[in-house]
Design a protein around this motif. Structure first.
Motif, PDB file in Angstrom:
ATOM      1  N   GLU A  47       0.826  -1.199   0.000  1.00 13.89           N
ATOM      2  CA  GLU A  47       0.000   0.000   0.000  1.00 13.89           C
ATOM      3  C   GLU A  47       0.867   1.257   0.000  1.00 13.89           C
ATOM      4  O   GLU A  47       1.985   1.245   0.525  1.00 13.89           O
ATOM      5  CB  GLU A  47      -0.928   0.017   1.221  1.00 13.89           C
ATOM      6  CG  GLU A  47      -2.001  -1.046   1.181  1.00 13.89           C
ATOM      7  CD  GLU A  47      -2.966  -0.919   2.350  1.00 13.89           C
ATOM      8  OE1 GLU A  47      -2.680  -0.122   3.274  1.00 13.89           O
ATOM      9  OE2 GLU A  47      -3.999  -1.612   2.334  1.00 13.89           O
ATOM     10  N   PRO A  48       0.371   2.349  -0.576  1.00 17.72           N
ATOM     11  CA  PRO A  48       1.135   3.614  -0.521  1.00 17.72           C
ATOM     12  C   PRO A  48       1.336   4.048   0.928  1.00 17.72           C
ATOM     13  O   PRO A  48       0.439   3.905   1.763  1.00 17.72           O
ATOM     14  CB  PRO A  48       0.239   4.596  -1.278  1.00 17.72           C
ATOM     15  CG  PRO A  48      -0.642   3.741  -2.131  1.00 17.72           C
ATOM     16  CD  PRO A  48      -0.866   2.473  -1.359  1.00 17.72           C
ATOM     17  N   LEU A  49       2.512   4.556   1.225  1.00 16.35           N
ATOM     18  CA  LEU A  49       2.805   5.034   2.572  1.00 16.35           C
ATOM     19  C   LEU A  49       2.093   6.357   2.818  1.00 16.35           C
ATOM     20  O   LEU A  49       2.224   7.291   2.035  1.00 16.35           O
ATOM     21  CB  LEU A  49       4.315   5.213   2.753  1.00 16.35           C
ATOM     22  CG  LEU A  49       4.772   5.690   4.127  1.00 16.35           C
ATOM     23  CD1 LEU A  49       4.587   4.597   5.163  1.00 16.35           C
ATOM     24  CD2 LEU A  49       6.241   6.127   4.080  1.00 16.35           C
ATOM     25  N   GLN A  50       1.322   6.424   3.909  1.00 15.07           N
ATOM     26  CA  GLN A  50       0.630   7.656   4.253  1.00 15.07           C
ATOM     27  C   GLN A  50       1.235   8.331   5.481  1.00 15.07           C
ATOM     28  O   GLN A  50       1.354   9.556   5.526  1.00 15.07           O
ATOM     29  CB  GLN A  50      -0.852   7.376   4.497  1.00 15.07           C
ATOM     30  CG  GLN A  50      -1.591   6.871   3.278  1.00 15.07           C
ATOM     31  CD  GLN A  50      -3.084   6.812   3.502  1.00 15.07           C
ATOM     32  OE1 GLN A  50      -3.699   7.788   3.935  1.00 15.07           O
ATOM     33  NE2 GLN A  50      -3.677   5.660   3.229  1.00 15.07           N
ATOM     34  N   ILE A  86      12.088   3.569   5.991  1.00 19.22           N
ATOM     35  CA  ILE A  86      12.753   3.205   4.736  1.00 19.22           C
ATOM     36  C   ILE A  86      11.890   3.619   3.545  1.00 19.22           C
ATOM     37  O   ILE A  86      12.388   4.160   2.551  1.00 19.22           O
ATOM     38  CB  ILE A  86      13.055   1.691   4.708  1.00 19.22           C
ATOM     39  CG1 ILE A  86      14.064   1.330   5.807  1.00 19.22           C
ATOM     40  CG2 ILE A  86      13.574   1.263   3.336  1.00 19.22           C
ATOM     41  CD1 ILE A  86      14.332  -0.151   5.943  1.00 19.22           C
ATOM     42  N   GLU A  87      10.585   3.383   3.665  1.00 17.53           N
ATOM     43  CA  GLU A  87       9.671   3.744   2.580  1.00 17.53           C
ATOM     44  C   GLU A  87       9.665   5.256   2.341  1.00 17.53           C
ATOM     45  O   GLU A  87       9.635   5.714   1.194  1.00 17.53           O
ATOM     46  CB  GLU A  87       8.250   3.264   2.899  1.00 17.53           C
ATOM     47  CG  GLU A  87       8.091   1.754   2.879  1.00 17.53           C
ATOM     48  CD  GLU A  87       8.374   1.107   4.234  1.00 17.53           C
ATOM     49  OE1 GLU A  87       7.921  -0.023   4.445  1.00 17.53           O
ATOM     50  OE2 GLU A  87       9.059   1.737   5.080  1.00 17.53           O
ATOM     51  N   TYR A  88       9.687   6.019   3.426  1.00 18.28           N
ATOM     52  CA  TYR A  88       9.681   7.477   3.291  1.00 18.28           C
ATOM     53  C   TYR A  88      10.971   7.964   2.614  1.00 18.28           C
ATOM     54  O   TYR A  88      10.920   8.789   1.683  1.00 18.28           O
ATOM     55  CB  TYR A  88       9.534   8.133   4.665  1.00 18.28           C
ATOM     56  CG  TYR A  88       9.784   9.625   4.650  1.00 18.28           C
ATOM     57  CD1 TYR A  88       8.883  10.485   4.040  1.00 18.28           C
ATOM     58  CD2 TYR A  88      10.944  10.167   5.228  1.00 18.28           C
ATOM     59  CE1 TYR A  88       9.126  11.851   4.002  1.00 18.28           C
ATOM     60  CE2 TYR A  88      11.186  11.530   5.187  1.00 18.28           C
ATOM     61  CZ  TYR A  88      10.276  12.371   4.582  1.00 18.28           C
ATOM     62  OH  TYR A  88      10.517  13.718   4.538  1.00 18.28           O
ATOM     63  N   ILE A  89      12.089   7.464   3.058  1.00 17.25           N
ATOM     64  CA  ILE A  89      13.374   7.894   2.497  1.00 17.25           C
ATOM     65  C   ILE A  89      13.482   7.512   1.018  1.00 17.25           C
ATOM     66  O   ILE A  89      13.940   8.306   0.182  1.00 17.25           O
ATOM     67  CB  ILE A  89      14.554   7.288   3.280  1.00 17.25           C
ATOM     68  CG1 ILE A  89      14.584   7.832   4.714  1.00 17.25           C
ATOM     69  CG2 ILE A  89      15.867   7.550   2.572  1.00 17.25           C
ATOM     70  CD1 ILE A  89      14.831   9.315   4.823  1.00 17.25           C
ATOM     71  N   ARG A  90      13.032   6.310   0.671  1.00 16.65           N
ATOM     72  CA  ARG A  90      13.174   5.828  -0.709  1.00 16.65           C
ATOM     73  C   ARG A  90      11.996   6.214  -1.607  1.00 16.65           C
ATOM     74  O   ARG A  90      12.063   6.061  -2.832  1.00 16.65           O
ATOM     75  CB  ARG A  90      13.333   4.305  -0.721  1.00 16.65           C
ATOM     76  CG  ARG A  90      14.595   3.801  -0.040  1.00 16.65           C
ATOM     77  CD  ARG A  90      14.767   2.313  -0.262  1.00 16.65           C
ATOM     78  NE  ARG A  90      14.902   1.994  -1.671  1.00 16.65           N
ATOM     79  CZ  ARG A  90      14.764   0.765  -2.180  1.00 16.65           C
ATOM     80  NH1 ARG A  90      14.491  -0.249  -1.373  1.00 16.65           N
ATOM     81  NH2 ARG A  90      14.895   0.556  -3.473  1.00 16.65           N
ATOM     82  N   GLY A  91      10.892   6.680  -1.018  1.00 16.86           N
ATOM     83  CA  GLY A  91       9.723   7.057  -1.798  1.00 16.86           C
ATOM     84  C   GLY A  91       9.024   5.875  -2.440  1.00 16.86           C
ATOM     85  O   GLY A  91       8.606   5.928  -3.595  1.00 16.86           O
ATOM     86  N   ARG A 112       2.831  14.048   3.922  1.00 14.51           N
ATOM     87  CA  ARG A 112       2.831  15.339   3.219  1.00 14.51           C
ATOM     88  C   ARG A 112       3.414  16.444   4.088  1.00 14.51           C
ATOM     89  O   ARG A 112       4.096  17.349   3.586  1.00 14.51           O
ATOM     90  CB  ARG A 112       1.423  15.702   2.755  1.00 14.51           C
ATOM     91  CG  ARG A 112       0.415  16.000   3.838  1.00 14.51           C
ATOM     92  CD  ARG A 112      -0.869  16.514   3.202  1.00 14.51           C
ATOM     93  NE  ARG A 112      -1.908  16.750   4.191  1.00 14.51           N
ATOM     94  CZ  ARG A 112      -2.820  15.862   4.557  1.00 14.51           C
ATOM     95  NH1 ARG A 112      -2.797  14.639   4.025  1.00 14.51           N
ATOM     96  NH2 ARG A 112      -3.734  16.161   5.448  1.00 14.51           N
ATOM     97  N   TRP A 113       3.178  16.344   5.419  1.00 19.06           N
ATOM     98  CA  TRP A 113       3.748  17.338   6.324  1.00 19.06           C
ATOM     99  C   TRP A 113       5.235  17.058   6.557  1.00 19.06           C
ATOM    100  O   TRP A 113       6.032  17.977   6.716  1.00 19.06           O
ATOM    101  CB  TRP A 113       2.998  17.351   7.651  1.00 19.06           C
ATOM    102  CG  TRP A 113       1.543  17.606   7.507  1.00 19.06           C
ATOM    103  CD1 TRP A 113       0.512  16.786   7.885  1.00 19.06           C
ATOM    104  CD2 TRP A 113       0.928  18.767   6.930  1.00 19.06           C
ATOM    105  NE1 TRP A 113      -0.693  17.348   7.572  1.00 19.06           N
ATOM    106  CE2 TRP A 113      -0.476  18.563   6.990  1.00 19.06           C
ATOM    107  CE3 TRP A 113       1.418  19.942   6.357  1.00 19.06           C
ATOM    108  CZ2 TRP A 113      -1.372  19.509   6.506  1.00 19.06           C
ATOM    109  CZ3 TRP A 113       0.516  20.872   5.873  1.00 19.06           C
ATOM    110  CH2 TRP A 113      -0.858  20.653   5.958  1.00 19.06           C
ATOM    111  N   LEU A 114       5.561  15.776   6.541  1.00 18.77           N
ATOM    112  CA  LEU A 114       6.960  15.396   6.719  1.00 18.77           C
ATOM    113  C   LEU A 114       7.811  15.922   5.560  1.00 18.77           C
ATOM    114  O   LEU A 114       8.909  16.448   5.771  1.00 18.77           O
ATOM    115  CB  LEU A 114       7.055  13.868   6.804  1.00 18.77           C
ATOM    116  CG  LEU A 114       8.185  13.243   7.607  1.00 18.77           C
ATOM    117  CD1 LEU A 114       8.146  13.711   9.048  1.00 18.77           C
ATOM    118  CD2 LEU A 114       8.092  11.730   7.544  1.00 18.77           C
TER     119      LEU A 114
END
Length: 232
Positions: A47-50, A86-91, A112-114
Motif C-alpha cells: 500500500e502507498p505510505l501515508q 525506509i519507505e519514506y526515504i526511498r519514496g 505530506r507534512w513530513l
C-alpha cells in the motif's frame, strides 16, 4: 485505529523517549497519537505510505507475504521503533505488513507534512539514519542467532518475545496455536520439528498447550534456556 488529539500526552511521550528535538516547531502541530487494538493492522504490504509512525507503547509484529499467500514473520518490535522510515526515504510503497501484537500507541505524522517541513531538518534525518542502521544491525544478529543456536533456544526466545510485553501487565504468557506456522518460519525450522520441541517443553513443565493457545508456565526456565537471547 483511533486518532487521539492530546497534546499533553503527546508531550509526555516525546519527553519520555527524548524526542523533543526530533520534530521541529512546524511539524509538531501535525503530530497525533494513534491507538491500535491487539491484532489490528497498522500498515499493509504494497500500500502507498501515508504516515510515518513512531512506536511509543506496545509490541508489533512485522511480516511479509509472498504472491502464493505464504507469510514470513520478520521481527517483533517494542519502543522505540519507527514504521515507514525506509519507505519514506526511498519514496516507495509499504514493504511489509505491520500488526499490533498487544495494544499499541504510535506517534504519527502524515507524509505530506513530513516532506513539507522535515525533508531538510537535520535532527529528524539523523534520527531516521540511526533507526535504519540499527535495524540492519539487529537483522544481522538475528540471522547469526538462527544459524548458531539449536531450535530449543530459538523457540524459548520466540515464546518470550511474543508472549510478554513489559509495558502491558495484561499481556502475559499466552500464544495462539494459529501462530505456530509463523514461529516455525521465523526461527528457521519445520513445523513438524517445532511441534516435537513444544512437546518436550510441555513434558519439562515450561509450557502448557491446549487446542487454542500455548501458555508459558515457567518464564524463568525459558529465560534460562534462551540465555537472554530475545527475538527483536
Amino acid at each position: 485505529m483511533k486518532e487521539i488529539k492530546d497534546s499533553e500526552q503527546l508531550s509526555r511521550y516525546l519527553h519520555a523517549h527524548q524526542m523533543e528535538s526530533i520534530f521541529n516547531e512546524s511539524l509538531k502541530p501535525h503530530l497525533s497519537l494513534y491507538i491500535f487494538d491487539q491484532g489490528e493492522l497498522i500498515c499493509s504490504q504494497g500500500e502507498p505510505l501515508q504516515y510515518l509512525y513512531v512506536l511509543v507503547k506496545g509490541k508489533i509484529k512485522i511480516y511479509t507475504t509472498s504472491v502464493e499467500g505464504r507469510t514470513l514473520v520478520i521481527s517483533f518490535k517494542t519502543p522505540l521503533e519507527v514504521i515507514g522510515d525506509i519507505e519514506y526515504i526511498r519514496g516507495i510503497d509499504t514493504i511489509n505488513t505491520v500488526e499490533a501484537v498487544s495494544p499499541v500507541c504510535m506517534i504519527g505524522v502524515h507524509c505530506r507534512w513530513l516532506k513539507k517541513y522535515g525533508s531538510d531538518y537535520s535532527p529528524l534525518l539523523q534520527f531516521l539514519l540511526e533507526i535504519i542502521t540499527k535495524k540492519f544491525f539487529i537483522k544481522s544478529n538475528s540471522m547469526s542467532f538462527n544459524l548458531m543456536y539449536p531450535v530449543e533456544v530459538r523457540l524459548a526466545s520466540y515464546l518470550l518475545s511474543v508472549s510478554f510485553d513489559e509495558s502491558d501487565s495484561l499481556f502475559r504468557g499466552q500464544l495462539s496455536t494459529s501462530s505456530l506456522t509463523d514461529a516455525a518460519n521465523l526461527i528457521g525450522t519445520s513445523y513438524r520439528h517445532l511441534n516435537r520441541v513444544i512437546q518436550k517443553f510441555c513434558k519439562e513443565g515450561l509450557i502448557e498447550r491446549n487446542k487454542d493457545f500455548i501458555l508459558v508456565k515457567d518464564r524463568e526456565g525459558l529465560s534460562a534456556l534462551a540465555n537472554h537471547n530475545i527475538y527483536k
